[in-house]
Design a protein around this motif. Structure first.
Motif, short mmCIF file in Angstrom:
data_model
loop_
_atom_site.label_atom_id
_atom_site.label_comp_id
_atom_site.label_asym_id
_atom_site.label_seq_id
_atom_site.Cartn_x
_atom_site.Cartn_y
_atom_site.Cartn_z
N ARG A 161 68.39 61.57 119.55
CA ARG A 161 69.40 62.49 119.00
C ARG A 161 70.81 61.96 119.25
N ARG A 162 70.91 60.95 120.09
CA ARG A 162 72.24 60.43 120.46
C ARG A 162 72.36 58.94 120.15
N VAL A 163 71.73 58.51 119.09
CA VAL A 163 71.96 57.16 118.57
C VAL A 163 73.27 57.20 117.78
N VAL A 164 74.24 56.36 118.13
CA VAL A 164 75.55 56.40 117.49
C VAL A 164 75.80 55.20 116.59
N TRP A 165 74.87 54.26 116.57
CA TRP A 165 75.07 53.06 115.75
C TRP A 165 74.53 53.30 114.35
N ARG A 166 75.41 53.37 113.36
CA ARG A 166 75.03 53.55 111.97
C ARG A 166 74.88 52.19 111.31
N ARG A 167 74.47 52.17 110.08
CA ARG A 167 74.38 50.92 109.32
C ARG A 167 75.61 50.78 108.43
N VAL A 168 75.79 49.58 107.83
CA VAL A 168 76.94 49.34 106.98
C VAL A 168 76.53 48.60 105.71
N VAL A 169 77.36 48.74 104.69
CA VAL A 169 77.23 47.97 103.46
C VAL A 169 78.64 47.80 102.90
N ASP A 170 78.94 46.64 102.31
CA ASP A 170 80.29 46.38 101.81
C ASP A 170 80.45 46.90 100.39
N MET A 171 80.30 48.20 100.24
CA MET A 171 80.41 48.82 98.93
C MET A 171 80.80 50.28 99.12
N ASN A 172 81.55 50.83 98.18
CA ASN A 172 81.84 52.26 98.18
C ASN A 172 80.61 52.99 97.65
N ASP A 173 79.97 53.80 98.50
CA ASP A 173 78.73 54.46 98.09
C ASP A 173 78.59 55.79 98.84
N ARG A 174 79.13 56.85 98.24
CA ARG A 174 79.14 58.15 98.92
C ARG A 174 77.74 58.68 99.21
N ALA A 175 76.72 58.25 98.44
CA ALA A 175 75.36 58.74 98.64
C ALA A 175 74.79 58.31 99.98
N LEU A 176 75.39 57.31 100.62
CA LEU A 176 74.87 56.78 101.88
C LEU A 176 75.58 57.35 103.11
N ARG A 177 76.54 58.25 102.90
CA ARG A 177 77.29 58.76 104.05
C ARG A 177 76.39 59.41 105.09
N GLN A 178 75.45 60.20 104.66
CA GLN A 178 74.49 60.82 105.56
C GLN A 178 73.09 60.57 105.00
N VAL A 179 72.21 59.98 105.81
CA VAL A 179 70.85 59.68 105.39
C VAL A 179 69.89 60.05 106.52
N VAL A 180 68.61 60.12 106.19
CA VAL A 180 67.56 60.27 107.19
C VAL A 180 66.72 59.01 107.15
N THR A 181 66.54 58.38 108.30
CA THR A 181 65.79 57.13 108.38
C THR A 181 64.38 57.37 108.94
N SER A 182 63.54 56.36 108.78
CA SER A 182 62.20 56.31 109.38
C SER A 182 61.25 57.37 108.86
N LEU A 183 61.43 57.80 107.63
CA LEU A 183 60.46 58.69 107.02
C LEU A 183 59.22 57.90 106.62
N GLY A 184 58.10 58.58 106.40
CA GLY A 184 56.91 57.92 105.89
C GLY A 184 55.78 57.77 106.87
N GLY A 185 55.87 58.42 108.04
CA GLY A 185 54.74 58.39 108.94
C GLY A 185 54.96 57.60 110.20
N VAL A 186 53.93 57.59 111.05
CA VAL A 186 54.00 57.00 112.38
C VAL A 186 54.42 55.53 112.36
N ALA A 187 53.94 54.79 111.38
CA ALA A 187 54.21 53.35 111.33
C ALA A 187 55.69 53.02 111.12
N ASN A 188 56.46 53.98 110.68
CA ASN A 188 57.87 53.72 110.36
C ASN A 188 58.84 54.19 111.42
#
Length: 558
Positions: A161-188
């Motif tokens: 709950r306290r991971v503060v390191w986000r990812r980056v991309v060199d593009m303007n992309d408002r859809a990526l401001r807030q995302v949920v990662t690691s969906l898809g089951g235990v393996a992910n």
């Protein structure tokens, strides 16, 4: 006089081999790592051998708050370098690299304009030498290693709950401001909320631009905080052994890029942190290299002086031990008229009263810059529609502020159009008048540093924040980070946090809604108002007009 489009002028440039440009600064050909014939990196070995050389004069170019009318800070930086060369001075230019996000969003290019440009223009505004890709890869490698560490047993007991390191991309992309990662089951892995910032907001970018060498780079990368444990103690990048691999990815990117202007003045183009969400200056290693090779180095700081120049002084100069000799403050008659209340479609008509009204913004910046102990000269970046009465109004106002203004026509005439300013700037720099000092001392508490910038630079009446922010700052001070400078993240369009409030507002409130510790870069970011660390594209992005023509040449960059 009609001037061709920037990209057409750049395409017609008679570029000299980059080895010849390096030779002007005394760089042997074997110490240049060529990327084609017109750009190269300067080797780390050569830079290390410059240690102990006397430094040249450092000239900062900054501007009033940006408006849609345009100010031309980079154009003036390039023009001034060419002007110094024309009057017989050994000069070099240091600017930032362009981010793909703004290029395809609002700006369309960032290499100067008219006959005051750095070339190769297309490459500089696109992939260039791959520095931003390396920074993006290093940043995201750390993100991947962090999630991998958690997946394989979480040895460091990281609180997901306290991971503060986000990812980056060199593009303007408002859809990526807030995302949920690691969906898809235990393996992910373990699902959690996260997000993306633009690459130029990455702490890795800030570190690359503040590091002195590869050893300093790896130390700073290792100092970055990526998460917190259940007991609230920080987890650093070195704890998950990411700092070494990140340094490997950044090895070549740490070497400054050498290119040239249209008039063959050497130009170092390296690094590119934004000035509203980062510290907004080119790399320390490029600036120091240039200072040891040239007698005069012209550099710039992003956006208006309330952001870029303040951070140049309080972060870059403080940390790198730099001592600027002169500041050039860029303004245009058109932009002053907008600050005076006119709309964009009204700027073509003479309006001296609007110019005088808008000069309050210029005056605020002059006085702010003087408070750092550095002499200030105003450059009036000339537009063909400017009238003598409007120009005289600016000159008179600036004189009343205890400074001087010079009309500059470098956009249309290149270095010849700015010789007057170049001569005066060289005289001021040579006079050793500067008594530079940062705005606040290292030992001042973090909250007081935030208040100091807001009150003395923005002329705010009050700075507000939730109790949790005060508690967070106190916690960082207890952990030994209280000596760090602050990096204020706010809109570039106003002294306030309201982008529509032009001129020189007084008595406004600056709300601090979030603070972030950049332990590796060595500053605390205070996010004020509605500033975004991931911009979005405008309704009609510049990308819609960028394409290849029938000859395979890039069109639409400007």
């Amino acid at each position: 006089m009609a001037v061709k489009p920037d990209i057409e002028i750049a395409r017609e440039a008679q570029k000299r081999p980059i080895t010849e440009i390096g030779a002007k600064l005394g760089i042997p050909a074997e110490q240049l790592l060529p990327y084609g014939h017109d750009k190269a990196k300067v080797s780390q070995a050569f830079i290390a051998g410059l240690e102990g050389r006397k430094s040249g004069r450092l000239i900062l170019v900054t501007a009033i708050n940006p408006t849609p009318a345009g100010e031309g800070k980079t154009t003036t930086t390039v023009g001034l370098g060419d002007g110094l060369q024309r009057i017989g001075r050994k000069a070099a230019i240091c600017i930032r690299e362009a981010s793909l996000g703004p290029n395809f969003g609002m700006k369309g290019g960032a290499a100067g304009g008219g006959y005051a440009q750095i070339v190769p223009m297309e490459e500089m505004n696109l992939h260039f030498t791959g520095d931003f890709h390396a920074i993006t890869s290093a940043h995201n490698l750390l993100a991947a290693m962090l999630d991998n560490h958690i997946y394989w047993g979480n040895e460091h007991q990281i609180d997901v709950r306290r991971v503060v390191w986000r990812r980056v991309v060199d593009m303007n992309d408002r859809a990526l401001r807030q995302v949920v990662t690691s969906l898809g089951g235990v393996a992910n892995g373990f699902p959690r909320e996260s997000g993306f910032d633009i690459t130029v907001a990455s702490e890795v970018m800030a570190i690359l631009c503040l590091a002195e060498d590869l050893q300093d780079l790896q130390r700073r990368l290792g100092d970055m905080i990526v998460a917190y444990r259940h007991d609230r103690t920080p987890v650093f990048a070195r704890d998950i052994d990411a700092d070494g691999a990140m340094t490997v990815l950044l090895r070549d990117a740490m070497q400054p890029n050498l290119v040239q202007t249209l008039e063959h003045t050497p130009a170092f183009v390296h690094g590119g942190p934004f000035a509203n969400i980062a510290h907004g200056c080119n790399s320390v290693i490029a600036t120091k290299t240039a200072l040891r090779l040239a007698d005069y180095v012209v550099t710039e700081a992003g956006f208006g002086a309330d952001l870029g120049a303040e951070k140049f002084f309080d972060i870059k100069c403080r940390k790198a031990g730099l001592h600027p000799d002169c500041v050039v403050l860029v303004a245009t008659v058109r932009a002053l008229k907008m600050n005076g209340g006119l709309e964009r479609d009204e700027l073509g008509d003479e309006n001296v009263s609007a110019v005088r009204e808008g000069c309050s913004n210029l005056g605020r910046h002059i006085q702010n810059l003087k408070s750092f102990g550095v002499p200030v000269v105003v450059a009036i970046n000339h537009f063909t529609g400017d009238t003598e009465a409007e120009i005289d109004a600016v000159r008179a106002y600036v004189a009343g502020q205890g400074a001087e203004a010079h009309l500059c026509k470098h956009w249309a005439e290149g270095g010849a159009g700015i010789e007057g300013l170049a001569t005066r700037v060289a005289e001021i720099a040579d006079a050793d008048r500067a008594q530079f000092a940062p705005l606040y001392p290292d030992q001042m508490p973090l909250w007081q540093k935030i208040e100091c910038v807001a009150e003395r630079i923005y002329h705010a009446h009050e700075v507000t924040a939730d109790q949790r922010i005060h508690e967070q700052l106190a916690q960082w001070e207890a952990q030994g980070y209280g000596h760090l400078p602050v990096c204020m993240a706010k809109t570039q369009y106003s002294f306030s946090t309201d982008p529509g409030l032009r001129g020189a507002p007084e008595g406004h409130v600056v709300p601090v809604r979030e603070v972030r510790l950049s332990a590796g870069a060595g500053f605390v970011v205070a996010i004020c108002g509605e500033i975004m660390t991931m911009p979005g594209l405008p309704r009609r992005p510049a990308a819609e007009k960028i394409r290849l023509n029938d000859a395979g040449e890039v069109e639409g960059l400007f």
